[in-house]
Design a protein around this motif. Structure first.
Motif, PDB file in Angstrom:
ATOM      1  N   THR A 167       0.820  -1.213   0.000  1.00  0.00           N
ATOM      2  CA  THR A 167       0.000   0.000   0.000  1.00  0.00           C
ATOM      3  C   THR A 167       0.849   1.256   0.000  1.00  0.00           C
ATOM      4  O   THR A 167       0.523   2.241  -0.656  1.00  0.00           O
ATOM      5  CB  THR A 167      -0.929  -0.007   1.222  1.00  0.00           C
ATOM      6  OG1 THR A 167      -1.708  -1.205   1.223  1.00  0.00           O
ATOM      7  CG2 THR A 167      -1.860   1.190   1.197  1.00  0.00           C
ATOM      8  N   ASP A 168       1.965   1.228   0.739  1.00  0.00           N
ATOM      9  CA  ASP A 168       2.840   2.403   0.779  1.00  0.00           C
ATOM     10  C   ASP A 168       3.378   2.735  -0.608  1.00  0.00           C
ATOM     11  O   ASP A 168       3.483   3.911  -0.987  1.00  0.00           O
ATOM     12  CB  ASP A 168       4.006   2.155   1.742  1.00  0.00           C
ATOM     13  CG  ASP A 168       3.566   2.200   3.202  1.00  0.00           C
ATOM     14  OD1 ASP A 168       2.380   2.525   3.445  1.00  0.00           O
ATOM     15  OD2 ASP A 168       4.390   1.903   4.085  1.00  0.00           O
ATOM     16  N   LEU A 169       3.730   1.717  -1.376  1.00  0.00           N
ATOM     17  CA  LEU A 169       4.238   1.954  -2.727  1.00  0.00           C
ATOM     18  C   LEU A 169       3.152   2.547  -3.616  1.00  0.00           C
ATOM     19  O   LEU A 169       3.423   3.469  -4.407  1.00  0.00           O
ATOM     20  CB  LEU A 169       4.758   0.642  -3.326  1.00  0.00           C
ATOM     21  CG  LEU A 169       5.281   0.719  -4.766  1.00  0.00           C
ATOM     22  CD1 LEU A 169       6.417   1.727  -4.881  1.00  0.00           C
ATOM     23  CD2 LEU A 169       5.731  -0.656  -5.255  1.00  0.00           C
ATOM     24  N   LEU A 170       1.913   2.053  -3.472  1.00  0.00           N
ATOM     25  CA  LEU A 170       0.809   2.597  -4.262  1.00  0.00           C
ATOM     26  C   LEU A 170       0.567   4.063  -3.936  1.00  0.00           C
ATOM     27  O   LEU A 170       0.378   4.897  -4.833  1.00  0.00           O
ATOM     28  CB  LEU A 170      -0.457   1.777  -4.005  1.00  0.00           C
ATOM     29  CG  LEU A 170      -1.727   2.249  -4.722  1.00  0.00           C
ATOM     30  CD1 LEU A 170      -1.536   2.174  -6.237  1.00  0.00           C
ATOM     31  CD2 LEU A 170      -2.926   1.422  -4.289  1.00  0.00           C
ATOM     32  N   ILE A 175       1.491  10.016  -5.189  1.00  0.00           N
ATOM     33  CA  ILE A 175       2.094  11.301  -4.791  1.00  0.00           C
ATOM     34  C   ILE A 175       3.088  11.766  -5.842  1.00  0.00           C
ATOM     35  O   ILE A 175       3.102  12.938  -6.242  1.00  0.00           O
ATOM     36  CB  ILE A 175       2.772  11.153  -3.416  1.00  0.00           C
ATOM     37  CG1 ILE A 175       1.711  10.959  -2.320  1.00  0.00           C
ATOM     38  CG2 ILE A 175       3.639  12.377  -3.109  1.00  0.00           C
ATOM     39  CD1 ILE A 175       2.300  10.667  -0.944  1.00  0.00           C
ATOM     40  N   ILE A 176       3.927  10.846  -6.316  1.00  0.00           N
ATOM     41  CA  ILE A 176       4.952  11.207  -7.299  1.00  0.00           C
ATOM     42  C   ILE A 176       4.317  11.687  -8.599  1.00  0.00           C
ATOM     43  O   ILE A 176       4.829  12.611  -9.255  1.00  0.00           O
ATOM     44  CB  ILE A 176       5.883  10.001  -7.545  1.00  0.00           C
ATOM     45  CG1 ILE A 176       6.718   9.725  -6.297  1.00  0.00           C
ATOM     46  CG2 ILE A 176       6.792  10.246  -8.747  1.00  0.00           C
ATOM     47  CD1 ILE A 176       7.530   8.451  -6.356  1.00  0.00           C
ATOM     48  N   LEU A 190      -5.430  15.463   1.123  1.00  0.00           N
ATOM     49  CA  LEU A 190      -6.777  14.954   1.341  1.00  0.00           C
ATOM     50  C   LEU A 190      -7.378  14.434   0.046  1.00  0.00           C
ATOM     51  O   LEU A 190      -8.076  13.408   0.039  1.00  0.00           O
ATOM     52  CB  LEU A 190      -7.665  16.063   1.940  1.00  0.00           C
ATOM     53  CG  LEU A 190      -9.117  15.674   2.247  1.00  0.00           C
ATOM     54  CD1 LEU A 190      -9.166  14.510   3.236  1.00  0.00           C
ATOM     55  CD2 LEU A 190      -9.895  16.883   2.767  1.00  0.00           C
ATOM     56  N   ALA A 191      -7.104  15.122  -1.070  1.00  0.00           N
ATOM     57  CA  ALA A 191      -7.631  14.677  -2.354  1.00  0.00           C
ATOM     58  C   ALA A 191      -7.027  13.333  -2.752  1.00  0.00           C
ATOM     59  O   ALA A 191      -7.720  12.453  -3.282  1.00  0.00           O
ATOM     60  CB  ALA A 191      -7.345  15.723  -3.423  1.00  0.00           C
ATOM     61  N   ILE A 192      -5.727  13.132  -2.492  1.00  0.00           N
ATOM     62  CA  ILE A 192      -5.093  11.851  -2.804  1.00  0.00           C
ATOM     63  C   ILE A 192      -5.650  10.751  -1.905  1.00  0.00           C
ATOM     64  O   ILE A 192      -5.893   9.624  -2.353  1.00  0.00           O
ATOM     65  CB  ILE A 192      -3.564  11.974  -2.652  1.00  0.00           C
ATOM     66  CG1 ILE A 192      -3.008  12.970  -3.682  1.00  0.00           C
ATOM     67  CG2 ILE A 192      -2.879  10.617  -2.819  1.00  0.00           C
ATOM     68  CD1 ILE A 192      -1.509  13.193  -3.587  1.00  0.00           C
ATOM     69  N   ALA A 193      -5.867  11.078  -0.626  1.00  0.00           N
ATOM     70  CA  ALA A 193      -6.416  10.091   0.303  1.00  0.00           C
ATOM     71  C   ALA A 193      -7.816   9.664  -0.118  1.00  0.00           C
ATOM     72  O   ALA A 193      -8.154   8.471  -0.082  1.00  0.00           O
ATOM     73  CB  ALA A 193      -6.424  10.670   1.721  1.00  0.00           C
ATOM     74  N   GLN A 194      -8.641  10.619  -0.527  1.00  0.00           N
ATOM     75  CA  GLN A 194      -9.994  10.285  -0.957  1.00  0.00           C
ATOM     76  C   GLN A 194      -9.971   9.468  -2.249  1.00  0.00           C
ATOM     77  O   GLN A 194     -10.786   8.564  -2.440  1.00  0.00           O
ATOM     78  CB  GLN A 194     -10.800  11.564  -1.153  1.00  0.00           C
ATOM     79  CG  GLN A 194     -11.106  12.296   0.148  1.00  0.00           C
ATOM     80  CD  GLN A 194     -11.780  13.633  -0.075  1.00  0.00           C
ATOM     81  OE1 GLN A 194     -11.796  14.156  -1.197  1.00  0.00           O
ATOM     82  NE2 GLN A 194     -12.336  14.208   0.988  1.00  0.00           N
ATOM     83  N   VAL A 203      -1.360   8.732   4.152  1.00  0.00           N
ATOM     84  CA  VAL A 203      -0.859   9.471   2.995  1.00  0.00           C
ATOM     85  C   VAL A 203       0.210  10.477   3.423  1.00  0.00           C
ATOM     86  O   VAL A 203       1.261  10.601   2.766  1.00  0.00           O
ATOM     87  CB  VAL A 203      -2.013  10.177   2.265  1.00  0.00           C
ATOM     88  CG1 VAL A 203      -1.478  11.043   1.124  1.00  0.00           C
ATOM     89  CG2 VAL A 203      -3.006   9.165   1.726  1.00  0.00           C
ATOM     90  N   GLU A 204      -0.026  11.172   4.533  1.00  0.00           N
ATOM     91  CA  GLU A 204       0.962  12.143   5.009  1.00  0.00           C
ATOM     92  C   GLU A 204       2.238  11.447   5.475  1.00  0.00           C
ATOM     93  O   GLU A 204       3.349  11.988   5.324  1.00  0.00           O
ATOM     94  CB  GLU A 204       0.356  12.983   6.127  1.00  0.00           C
ATOM     95  CG  GLU A 204      -0.748  13.930   5.642  1.00  0.00           C
ATOM     96  CD  GLU A 204      -1.333  14.749   6.759  1.00  0.00           C
ATOM     97  OE1 GLU A 204      -1.157  14.361   7.933  1.00  0.00           O
ATOM     98  OE2 GLU A 204      -1.986  15.778   6.456  1.00  0.00           O
ATOM     99  N   ARG A 205       2.111  10.261   6.028  1.00  0.00           N
ATOM    100  CA  ARG A 205       3.306   9.507   6.452  1.00  0.00           C
ATOM    101  C   ARG A 205       4.150   9.113   5.232  1.00  0.00           C
ATOM    102  O   ARG A 205       5.379   9.256   5.243  1.00  0.00           O
ATOM    103  CB  ARG A 205       2.877   8.266   7.233  1.00  0.00           C
ATOM    104  CG  ARG A 205       4.058   7.407   7.708  1.00  0.00           C
ATOM    105  CD  ARG A 205       3.563   6.173   8.442  1.00  0.00           C
ATOM    106  NE  ARG A 205       2.759   5.310   7.579  1.00  0.00           N
ATOM    107  CZ  ARG A 205       3.282   4.434   6.718  1.00  0.00           C
ATOM    108  NH1 ARG A 205       4.600   4.315   6.594  1.00  0.00           N
ATOM    109  NH2 ARG A 205       2.485   3.677   5.981  1.00  0.00           N
TER     110      ARG A 205
END
Length: 510
Positions: A167-170, A175-176, A190-194, A203-205
């Motif tokens: 999941t972290d890689l996804l 983000i990239i 927040l938009a990426i998390a949604q 997502v912030e981590r």
């Protein structure tokens, strides 16, 4: 009078632009490189047209074509208008010589480009005076950037694949994908998390992990965050530096006393912190290959000294030779039996002949306009930008017997190379500033050059706009203060207050 329908005949005159005339007008506005593309399309469409760059498989046994560039050299017999009688000489126009073309191109490579094309940019990056950060004051290696095949996204994705999984890689990949070419990310987390259906904290981590990738400062959401990441990487993110980065607006305004109070440091420490800050890169992503390549400007006209006058020639390297294959026309016409086939062949031949003549006329027109520009601006080519004269399109048009709109089209998107650099033809048309002694008016570019020279030599004593006005009037330029301010801003030079603050920041950083 009887009422009823009646048939009347009237004779009138009207100007009708044929498609060929419209196309000829469009050809004037195209640069040599655009003409090259246009010719390639016409050769593809018209079987009777051939480019001399072809392998020769379809060429006739005996030469039967017409070459577009084989125009007879012109000579302008008028004397060059100049104050010094010894410099009055015929203007020699020759745009065929291959030897001259090579030597002119070699000479151009030995002279730096004039500010007319690239220009000096002495402004602030983001208003913070950070334009020299990351390079130690040296210019970036543009050749290395152009030759780099690895994009910023590819570089970051490679690091993400080596460090993260699942999941972290996804999340890192998402983000990239939102990072722009300068290395910043403007999409809210927040938009990426949604979008991913993942918790915002996750997502912030992952964002914090990506911000630890190379280059330092990547994936920042603001300039302050970008500099803070690099300060942490350099182990210089102490409380004083944190407060400095959090108050960059004070640094942009040059309010150093307020910054020292906020950071709780003395002048020496403040100077060290500013020097450290300038060593960081405000746009870390720019060192990687960009999606679009940087296109070099190719000159359309060469100008070089030839005896006491000037030689003007077209850049033949960007003008392919065009041939009309009449032997192929005879061969095709012999096998054509229908009226439609014969009409189509006749149309192809007429179109090919017209294109050859239109390109030849275009070449002659460009040389004619460029020759008149060189005549009018002879002092500039001899002595520099300070001697650039006011010039209008109408002046050139009247001198060569053409319409003003034709001169405007000829000078659009075309560049002239001379010993002083590379200039757009439009550069030589500039407004005039009246001389304070009632003499001949001077061009706006000459005034800008004088303003730039005065400010460059001002040293520690910063000149105000009023002082610049007085010094310019002493040189014979009758100019208002608002005009000085407008030209100064056009040159990218700050006001006297801004320059004074920049010098104060520079003295602290020195």
């Amino acid at each position: 009078m009887a009422l009823g329908p009646r048939l009347d005949l009237r004779q009138s005159q009207s100007l009708v632009m044929t498609p060929q005339l419209q196309q000829a007008i469009r050809l004037l506005a195209l640069s040599n490189l655009e003409i090259e593309g246009f010719i390639a399309e016409e050769v593809e469409r018209n079987p009777l047209l051939e480019s001399a760059s072809d392998d020769g498989a379809n060429e006739p046994a005996e030469p039967s074509g017409e070459r577009v560039e084989r125009a007879e050299p012109e000579r302008v017999d008028e004397l060059v208008a100049h104050g010094d009688a010894e410099r009055d000489a015929p203007l020699d126009v020759d745009y065929q010589g291959e030897d001259f073309q090579d030597s002119a191109a070699d000479r151009m490579s030995n002279h730096p480009a004039d500010p007319a094309v690239g220009g000096d940019r002495s402004g602030l990056d983001g208003g913070l005076g950070l334009e020299g950060m990351g390079g130690g004051g040296e210019a970036p290696d543009l050749d290395a950037l152009a030759g780099s095949d690895l994009s910023l996204h590819e570089h970051l994705l490679g690091q993400a694949g080596a460090r993260l999984s699942g999941t972290d890689l996804l999340i890192a990949q998402q983000i990239i994908e939102q990072i722009d070419e300068t290395g910043y990310i403007s999409t809210p987390m927040l938009a990426i998390a949604q979008r991913l259906g993942a918790p915002l904290g996750e997502v912030e981590r992952v964002l914090a992990i990506v911000q630890g990738f190379d280059p330092p400062g990547v994936a920042a959401r603001s300039l302050s965050e970008c500099l803070a990441i690099q300060a942490r990487e350099a182990d210089r993110y102490d409380p004083a530096m944190a407060r400095l980065i959090a108050n960059l607006d004070y640094l942009a305004k040059g309010n150093l006393p307020a910054l020292r109070r906020i950071c709780g440091v003395d002048e020496e420490d403040m100077g060290d912190m500013i020097r450290e800050l300038r060593a960081y890169d405000p746009k870390p992503g720019c060192k990687f290959g960009q999606p679009s390549s940087i296109d070099a400007i190719i000159p359309d006209v060469f100008v070089a000294r030839r005896g006491a006058g000037w030689a003007i020639e077209l850049n033949q390297a960007t003008l392919p030779r065009l041939l009309v294959n009449r032997a192929y026309y005879v061969e095709l016409a012999g096998g054509a039996h229908s009226k439609q086939s014969k009409a189509w062949l006749s149309e192809c031949l007429a179109s090919a002949n017209w294109l050859v003549k239109a390109l030849d006329q275009r070449a002659r027109t460009i040389v004619k306009v460029a020759s008149e520009i060189v005549k009018q601006q002879d002092a500039f080519f001899r002595d520099g930008v300070a001697y650039l004269k006011p010039l209008t399109l109408r002046t050139v048009a009247d001198a060569i017997g053409m319409h003003e709109s034709t001169v405007s089209r000829v000078t659009s998107n075309k560049y002239l190379a001379c010993d002083r650099g590379l200039f757009e033809l439009k550069y030589f048309f500039t407004s005039g500033i009246q001389s304070s002694d009632g003499g001949e008016a001077v061009s706006a570019e000459a005034v800008k050059s004088a303003i730039k020279a005065l400010i460059a030599a001002e040293g520690a004593k910063v000149l105000s706009d009023d002082q610049l006005v007085e010094m310019l009037r002493a040189r014979g330029f009758d100019i208002a203060r608002r005009t000085v301010a407008k030209y100064r801003e056009a040159l990218g030079i700050g006001s006297s207050v801004q320059r004074r603050r920049q010098k104060a920041i520079g003295s602290h950083a020195a």
